[in-house]
Design a protein around this motif. Structure first.
Motif: not given
Length: 211
Positions: A35-39
């Motif tokens: 998944s995409v990073s938190p940022s």
């Protein structure tokens, strides 16, 4: 690159309980933790909000992490259409978006994304925001088809464009290094796009559709 991203995530975008549950559900279902990073997820939310997008097209649903981030950017009504190759992934993503309160705002189209993009074009659908995060070899084709679906001024975001930092040179190369270097050059020089690469997460190209 990892240390910079760790710092950004800790200071600006710590994961909330819901997104942590989404990540756990992805692991529990034997899906890759890509998944995409938190940022990057927070940036997607901000870009949807700032652009006031109402019709979002996502290519690559996985477990719904990015879908939640996209839907969180809606300032009122909004719709996410998500293309996902595998039915089981789409089902998990829908469960997670439902848990997040966006179940009625997302529609999933399963199967080959190139085929579903053509179906959307044939149906004369239009979108004002796009997020590309699927098989890297088809990024240029996805971009070209998205442009046929894009409203003027639409935002197009593509993930993993740094290929772990390997596109910048050095001795390390990865599976998608050359593919991403070619894609980045294509985006940067596209006559219909105004673009910039944002070095957040594994890198996002952010483009605005011009005449």
């Amino acid at each position: 690159m990892k240390e910079v991203n760790k710092y950004i995530d800790e200071i600006f975008s710590p994961q909330d309980a819901l997104l942590k549950e989404v990540m756990e559900s992805i692991k529990e279902n034997g899906m890759p933790s890509i998944s995409v990073s938190p940022s990057s997820g927070k940036l997607l939310t901000m870009l949807v909000s700032m652009s006031k997008a109402k019709n979002v097209l996502e290519i690559g649903a996985l477990g719904g992490y990015s879908g939640i981030c996209l839907a969180r950017g809606f300032t009122g009504e909004g719709k996410v259409t998500s293309l996902e190759l595998q039915q089981s992934y789409a089902e998990l993503a829908h469960r997670n978006l439902t848990k997040a309160g966006f179940g009625d705002q997302v529609t999933y189209m399963t199967g080959e994304a190139l085929e579903n993009l053509q179906l959307l074009i044939d149906s004369q659908k239009r979108f004002d925001f796009f997020f590309i995060d699927a098989d890297k070899e088809n990024y240029e084709k996805y971009l070209d088809l998205c442009l046929q679906l894009a409203e003027l001024g639409a935002v197009i975001v593509a993930d993993n464009v740094l290929a772990g930092g390997s596109v910048a040179g050095g001795t390390e190369t990865r599976r998608h290094t050359e593919t991403m270097k070619k894609f980045n050059t294509y985006v940067a020089n596209h006559p219909k796009l105004e673009s910039l690469l944002i070095p957040t997460g594994d890198g996002l190209t952010v483009s605005i559709v011009r005449k």
